[in-house]
Design a protein around this motif. Structure first.
Motif, PDB file in Angstrom:
ATOM      1  N   TRP A  56      -5.953   0.439  -7.092  1.00 41.46           N
ATOM      2  CA  TRP A  56      -4.599   0.854  -8.540  1.00 41.46           C
ATOM      3  C   TRP A  56      -5.552   0.712  -9.744  1.00 41.46           C
ATOM      4  O   TRP A  56      -6.607  -0.888  -9.371  1.00 41.46           O
ATOM      5  CB  TRP A  56      -3.894  -0.251  -8.534  1.00 41.46           C
ATOM      6  CG  TRP A  56      -3.075   0.093  -7.046  1.00 41.46           C
ATOM      7  CD1 TRP A  56      -1.783   0.834  -6.918  1.00 41.46           C
ATOM      8  CD2 TRP A  56      -2.728  -0.634  -5.612  1.00 41.46           C
ATOM      9  NE1 TRP A  56      -1.372   1.150  -6.381  1.00 41.46           N
ATOM     10  CE2 TRP A  56      -1.555  -0.002  -5.013  1.00 41.46           C
ATOM     11  CE3 TRP A  56      -3.380  -1.670  -5.101  1.00 41.46           C
ATOM     12  CZ2 TRP A  56      -0.868  -0.593  -4.256  1.00 41.46           C
ATOM     13  CZ3 TRP A  56      -3.019  -2.323  -3.935  1.00 41.46           C
ATOM     14  CH2 TRP A  56      -1.155  -1.425  -3.359  1.00 41.46           C
ATOM     15  N   VAL A 112      -4.423  -0.936 -12.876  1.00 36.25           N
ATOM     16  CA  VAL A 112      -3.092  -1.920 -13.621  1.00 36.25           C
ATOM     17  C   VAL A 112      -2.792  -2.505 -15.368  1.00 36.25           C
ATOM     18  O   VAL A 112      -3.856  -2.817 -15.452  1.00 36.25           O
ATOM     19  CB  VAL A 112      -2.977  -3.352 -12.594  1.00 36.25           C
ATOM     20  CG1 VAL A 112      -1.924  -3.939 -13.155  1.00 36.25           C
ATOM     21  CG2 VAL A 112      -3.344  -3.191 -10.975  1.00 36.25           C
ATOM     22  N   THR A 117       3.417   5.905  -8.484  1.00 35.38           N
ATOM     23  CA  THR A 117       3.581   4.891  -9.510  1.00 35.38           C
ATOM     24  C   THR A 117       4.573   3.598  -9.773  1.00 35.38           C
ATOM     25  O   THR A 117       5.056   4.215  -9.128  1.00 35.38           O
ATOM     26  CB  THR A 117       3.210   5.322 -11.154  1.00 35.38           C
ATOM     27  OG1 THR A 117       2.054   6.615 -10.899  1.00 35.38           O
ATOM     28  CG2 THR A 117       2.805   4.585 -11.923  1.00 35.38           C
ATOM     29  N   GLY A 130      -6.389  -3.284  -5.007  1.00 34.57           N
ATOM     30  CA  GLY A 130      -6.983  -3.038  -4.229  1.00 34.57           C
ATOM     31  C   GLY A 130      -7.687  -2.949  -2.925  1.00 34.57           C
ATOM     32  O   GLY A 130      -8.604  -4.587  -2.937  1.00 34.57           O
ATOM     33  N   TRP A 158       1.420  -0.015 -11.868  1.00 29.81           N
ATOM     34  CA  TRP A 158      -0.017  -0.055 -11.014  1.00 29.81           C
ATOM     35  C   TRP A 158       0.079   1.051 -10.406  1.00 29.81           C
ATOM     36  O   TRP A 158       0.578   1.769 -10.007  1.00 29.81           O
ATOM     37  CB  TRP A 158       0.704  -0.581  -9.509  1.00 29.81           C
ATOM     38  CG  TRP A 158       0.789  -2.269  -9.570  1.00 29.81           C
ATOM     39  CD1 TRP A 158       1.710  -3.163 -10.345  1.00 29.81           C
ATOM     40  CD2 TRP A 158      -0.184  -3.045  -8.616  1.00 29.81           C
ATOM     41  NE1 TRP A 158       1.247  -4.845 -10.356  1.00 29.81           N
ATOM     42  CE2 TRP A 158       0.433  -4.285  -9.032  1.00 29.81           C
ATOM     43  CE3 TRP A 158      -0.892  -2.708  -8.155  1.00 29.81           C
ATOM     44  CZ2 TRP A 158      -0.939  -5.316  -9.091  1.00 29.81           C
ATOM     45  CZ3 TRP A 158      -1.869  -4.089  -7.352  1.00 29.81           C
ATOM     46  CH2 TRP A 158      -1.600  -5.362  -7.793  1.00 29.81           C
ATOM     47  N   PRO A 208      -2.170   4.101  -8.480  1.00 30.77           N
ATOM     48  CA  PRO A 208      -3.164   4.140  -7.763  1.00 30.77           C
ATOM     49  C   PRO A 208      -4.481   5.652  -8.568  1.00 30.77           C
ATOM     50  O   PRO A 208      -3.839   6.777  -8.241  1.00 30.77           O
ATOM     51  CB  PRO A 208      -2.836   4.994  -6.531  1.00 30.77           C
ATOM     52  CG  PRO A 208      -0.987   4.826  -7.155  1.00 30.77           C
ATOM     53  CD  PRO A 208      -0.834   4.787  -8.484  1.00 30.77           C
ATOM     54  N   ARG A 222      -7.307  -4.131 -12.109  1.00 30.10           N
ATOM     55  CA  ARG A 222      -7.628  -3.580 -10.975  1.00 30.10           C
ATOM     56  C   ARG A 222      -8.004  -4.166  -9.720  1.00 30.10           C
ATOM     57  O   ARG A 222      -8.217  -5.338 -10.040  1.00 30.10           O
ATOM     58  CB  ARG A 222      -9.132  -3.099 -10.971  1.00 30.10           C
ATOM     59  CG  ARG A 222      -9.597  -1.699 -12.064  1.00 30.10           C
ATOM     60  CD  ARG A 222     -11.222  -1.033 -12.192  1.00 30.10           C
ATOM     61  NE  ARG A 222     -10.523  -0.133 -11.881  1.00 30.10           N
ATOM     62  CZ  ARG A 222     -11.513   0.670 -10.900  1.00 30.10           C
ATOM     63  NH1 ARG A 222     -12.483  -0.167  -9.920  1.00 30.10           N
ATOM     64  NH2 ARG A 222     -11.792   1.340 -10.240  1.00 30.10           N
ATOM     65  N   VAL A 241      -6.160   3.002  -0.939  1.00 29.97           N
ATOM     66  CA  VAL A 241      -6.288   2.806  -2.091  1.00 29.97           C
ATOM     67  C   VAL A 241      -6.981   2.208  -2.962  1.00 29.97           C
ATOM     68  O   VAL A 241      -7.273   0.686  -3.241  1.00 29.97           O
ATOM     69  CB  VAL A 241      -4.602   2.431  -2.083  1.00 29.97           C
ATOM     70  CG1 VAL A 241      -4.072   0.968  -1.947  1.00 29.97           C
ATOM     71  CG2 VAL A 241      -4.246   2.635  -3.895  1.00 29.97           C
ATOM     72  N   ARG A 298       0.470  -1.485   0.284  1.00 29.73           N
ATOM     73  CA  ARG A 298       0.477   0.482   0.431  1.00 29.73           C
ATOM     74  C   ARG A 298       0.715   1.188   0.057  1.00 29.73           C
ATOM     75  O   ARG A 298       1.925   1.187   0.476  1.00 29.73           O
ATOM     76  CB  ARG A 298      -0.857  -0.097   1.366  1.00 29.73           C
ATOM     77  CG  ARG A 298      -1.835  -1.320   1.166  1.00 29.73           C
ATOM     78  CD  ARG A 298      -2.545  -0.886   2.505  1.00 29.73           C
ATOM     79  NE  ARG A 298      -3.699  -2.339   2.582  1.00 29.73           N
ATOM     80  CZ  ARG A 298      -4.700  -2.861   3.608  1.00 29.73           C
ATOM     81  NH1 ARG A 298      -3.760  -2.021   4.659  1.00 29.73           N
ATOM     82  NH2 ARG A 298      -5.480  -4.065   3.767  1.00 29.73           N
TER      83      ARG A 298
END
Length: 904
Positions: free
Chosen positions: A582, A584, A471, A609, A484, A486, A607, A580, A421
């Motif tokens: 992300w 991806v 990132t 998180g 990745w 966010p 995706r 978070v 994270r």
């Protein structure tokens, strides 16, 4: 995302807390107890008084014995020798010296004269003592004499039988950071740490605790691991820290130690580096206490610091950890048969940021500020029952020390683990209130009943405020894989947890030889997240049964227990708007430099998180359950030695896991590749390994649901354990050996503690490349473990000690290489079919002291960690290819530490 300044409010909170009067003394798994059995030559008897005075000048205690011969509820006592006196009303008395050891129940048999007899004296006799908990027990002498680097986690790692840690703390590595530990097949998430009976919880995803243990302020450390009474919540390792208290005269100690670069060896072989290596160590502490007037009033204070510099994998930069601690304890007796205590402590720890691998600049530190306070009262009623109340406050705050313009780095999934994270401020606040009642033993129908009950309330809050959203580029075995990115976070995470616990238990005795401990525990857990519908509601009931039978030196024991547990604060991350999320993307590298450059972002592939647009919690999520069966025997071979053996069976069910309900089977393409299996040298297990590739139809459709997957569990643990212990005036020895297996599924692909553990919330139950795996050995499974701890106080004030540790290698599996597919971790066979090399260490101490006057002593000591400079591997290359099973990192080298101590 919001930013905030780091303004700890602990001093004000502590001041407010100290103005509150409350109560104290929860059941402490590591504290010893004295069990009194009263008999009579003829009924009715005369009323009597039982008193115990610590021989070393410590506290004194007093309990009434009713005229009906009912024994008092003595409860727990600090370890040591006591002069026990039983007096009847007209002054007749009997005296006996009794030894109370940490973690053992000492039995005292009192025979009272008949009420009509005005000349007979009461008599006292020592019954057979027995170990009251399963596990290792380290009293003041053990903590003083063993080479433990003044660190509780090192003590547990190297000396506690049956306990496995996730690191090697050779010479003080890991300063300021709690370890992940496990025993008897439980997850590290089930480990409990209690400070004077109050649980210390882990609010961080990596399991860090808001606590730095000042070992010079600790009287004893208990490491319990089974046959827990109804008072205990957790099924895992319970590390009980018993704080020191002042004696009846003023006494103190100054202790200092040092390691210089010239005192550290080099065990690198063939260019393979050590996992970590101390460069420099400095530490000192000052502690002392004594009476301050009043009725048994005393004050104990302790302060210390330590600083270590070290290298990871022999690569720059030089990293550092630094701790500062202060602790205090007040004890007093506001009235006869009452005890009041007030404890407080504050620690500051600076150490390398756990999640720094996500950053381009990995030389990032984190600061933790931890504090706690406790006020307590306990007392014995005129009828002989024991009551105690506790109120405590704990606060922990973590902040990574980031520079401006934080840039993301590259995380390798094989070498670094999962993408962590983003960096954040984390503040954890825990308030506990607890009351316990131990009734006076009552005889009914020839059986003696000792009923006890307790009620506890706990409120925990955790806030997380993200500081940066880097990132992060991901590689797999140095092959470019994913980017990745966010999404913005607009609010801080704020979670609350309310827990209520109730237990009722009855210890039933048939004479002094047979006892049955029946108990039941009920727990209610309610958790919520601000700004979210995320909720956790658990109602659990956990029965416990333990039996023990004595015949002279032989003791047989057994029991069964049920436990409910979980990590509700961590679970509440799912659906948290302050967490978070992300996006991806594929990584299309244009410049082959293993660095993410502009223009290298490929298509959205997933995706991930915890935010509400991608994650949620099943409203029917259940607490996990653990059931334990134990049977064994203990033989008191001599007055100083004990042999103990046990068979332990555990099963864990209702394990947590994550499903991806946004994907279907149609979103994956299955094909096979040729694979050599686990036996590289033989074709008998060659296989067609199924591989699943995610299709574009499933890109970006992820919806993660935290639930109890049908495919999760059970985790099965079966073990045989043997311990042998000697405690004599000169010798202290503890030997433990176990053979066991722990079989289950880790929550994520990989072999480390934050991957191959059933409470890790990864892709195990929704990624078909993970679902295909058969059950295997979990991270803390070492199959065969032996630890031998010994200390000898020789004539001439010379002290010698050694701790020898052997454990089989960490389980792992080969990772398959799949040409033509975006790289990811894929297990080739069951975890544990192959293992890294075993771990073996010998740590030693030699000390010479000089005494003068009354209680004054000065000493110099030399600690040698990894005495043999062993260089076994810690990890190997696990990727399919010509380098498979090549050693990649070794255990830390030999490290010396020179120390001095002055006691006054």
């Amino acid at each position: 995302m919001r930013t905030s300044s780091f303004r700890p409010r602990l001093p004000a909170a502590l001041l407010c807390f100290w103005l509150v009067f409350a109560a104290a003394a929860a059941d402490a798994a590591a504290e010893p107890s004295l069990r009194v059995v009263v008999t009579a030559a003829e009924a009715p008897t005369t009323a009597a008084t039982l008193s115990a005075v610590a021989v070393d000048g410590g506290p004194s205690y007093e309990w009434p014995i009713a005229a009906d011969g009912g024994a008092p509820a003595v409860g727990t006592l600090p370890p040591g020798d006591y002069d026990v006196v039983v007096s009847v009303g007209d002054g007749r008395s009997a005296r006996l010296r009794v030894r109370v050891d940490t973690g053992r129940t000492s039995v005292l048999v009192v025979t009272l004269p008949a009420g009509s007899d005005t000349t007979a004296l009461p008599t006292l006799a020592a019954g057979p003592s027995y170990q009251s908990t399963e596990g290792a027990l380290f009293d003041r002498r053990a903590l003083r004499d063993l080479p433990t680097a003044d660190d509780a986690w090192t003590l547990v790692e190297i000396a506690a039988p049956f306990v496995i840690a996730d690191r090697m703390s050779t010479g003080g590595l890991g300063l300021g950071r709690s370890a992940l530990v496990s025993t008897r097949g439980e997850s590290w998430a089930a480990t409990g740490v209690a400070f004077d009976g109050i649980p210390v919880r882990s609010p961080t995803p990596s399991g860090r605790l808001p606590l730095v243990v000042d070992m010079h302020a600790v009287e004893a450390v208990g490491v319990a691991s089974g046959l827990a009474a109804a008072e205990v919540e957790t099924p895992g390792v319970l590390i009980e820290l018993v704080p020191k208290r002042a004696g009846r005269r003023w006494a103190g100690a100054f202790d200092a130690s040092v390691t210089t670069p010239g005192m550290v060896g080099n065990n690198a072989e063939g260019g393979v580096p050590a996992v970590e290596r101390i460069e420099d160590w400095r530490g000192a502490s000052l502690s002392g206490g004594g009476p301050i007037g009043g009725r048994d009033a005393g004050l104990f204070l302790s302060a210390g610091f330590a600083r270590a510099t070290f290298l990871e994998r022999d690569q720059p930069p030089v990293l550092s950890s630094h701790t500062r601690t202060v602790a205090g304890r007040y004890d007093g007796s506001p009235a006869p048969r009452q005890h009041l205590r007030v404890l407080g402590g504050f620690e500051v720890a600076d150490y390398p940021f756990d999640d720094r691998r996500q950053l381009a600049d990995r030389n990032v530190s984190e600061q933790g500020r931890f504090g706690r306070a406790l006020v307590g009262w306990s007392g014995t009623s005129p009828a002989g029952s024991l009551r105690s109340f506790t109120l405590s406050l704990q606060r922990g705050a973590w902040r990574p020390e980031l520079s401006s313009g934080v840039a993301g780095g590259v995380v390798d999934r094989v070498f670094d683990g999962m993408v962590p994270r983003p960096p954040a401020d984390l503040v954890h606040l825990q308030v506990d209130a607890r009351g316990d009642w131990h009734g006076r033993p009552v005889r009914t129908g020839g059986l003696l009943h000792e009923v006890r009950a307790g009620l506890s309330f706990r409120r925990t809050t955790a806030t997380r405020e993200t500081l940066a959203l880097p990132t992060v580029a991901e590689t797999v075995q140095r092959q470019v894989a994913r980017i990745w990115v966010p999404e913005p976070i607009d609010v801080a995470s704020s979670r609350q947890l309310h827990e209520t616990g109730l237990y009722v238990a009855d210890r039933i005795s048939a004479g002094a030889s047979f006892t049955v401990d029946l108990g039941v525990r009920a727990d209610l857990t309610r958790g919520s997240t601000a700004g979210s519908e995320t909720r956790i509601r658990w109602n659990t009931v956990s029965p416990r049964l333990a039996l023990r039978w004595h015949y002279r030196a032989l003791s047989l024991f057994g029991g069964v227990g049920s436990y409910a547990f979980g990590r509700p604060l961590e679970y509440l991350a799912f659906g948290d708007p302050g967490e978070v999320t992300w996006n991806v993307y594929g990584w299309t590298e244009r410049i082959p430099n293993f660095r993410y450059d502009p223009g290298e972002t490929g298509p959205l592939v997933a995706r991930a998180g915890y935010g509400p647009t991608v994650a949620s919690i099943d409203p029917d999520l259940r607490a996990s359950r653990s059931t334990e069966w134990t049977t064994g025997a203990e033989v008191r071979l001599t007055p100083y030695s004990t042999l103990r053996g046990a068979i332990v069976i555990r099963r864990q069910t209702d394990l947590p896991g994550v499903l991806n309900v946004g994907l279907t089977d149609a979103d994956w393409r299955m094909f096979t590749i040729d694979d050599i299996g686990a036996d590289e040298g033989s074709p008998h297990d060659d296989q067609l390994l199924p591989i699943y590739e995610r299709l574009p139809s499933g890109y970006g459709r992820d919806q993660l649901l935290l639930t109890n997957p049908d495919a999760a569990g059970p985790v099965r643990h079966d073990g045989i354990e043997l311990t042998y212990e000697i405690r004599s005036p000169r010798w202290l020895m503890l030997f433990g050996a176990t053979a066991y297996r722990t079989v289950g599924l880790g929550g994520a692909q990989g072999f480390r503690a934050l991957e191959n553990d059933p409470f890790v919330l990864g892709d195990r139950y929704w990624n078909p490349n993970a679902l295909k795996d058969p059950e295997g050995r979990l991270f803390f499974d070492r199959a065969y473990v032996g630890k031998w701890t010994t200390a000898y106080r020789a004539p001439g004030d010379v002290r010698l000690a050694a701790v020898v540790r052997y454990q089989d290698g960490q389980p792992f599996t080969r990772f398959a290489a799949v040409p033509g597919m975006r790289p990811e971790i894929i297990h080739a066979y069951a975890m544990g079919r192959t293992r890294f090399t075993y771990t073996a260490t010998v740590d030693a101490r030699i000390e010479k002291g000089v005494t003068w006057g009354h209680g004054r002593r000065a000493s110099v000591r030399l600690d040698i960690f990894n005495l043999t400079n062993h260089a076994n591997e810690v990890e190997e290359d696990v990727w399919t290819g010509p380098g498979f099973r090549r050693s990649t990192i070794l255990q830390p080298p030999r490290t010396l530490r020179l120390g001095v101590r002055v006691e006054f």
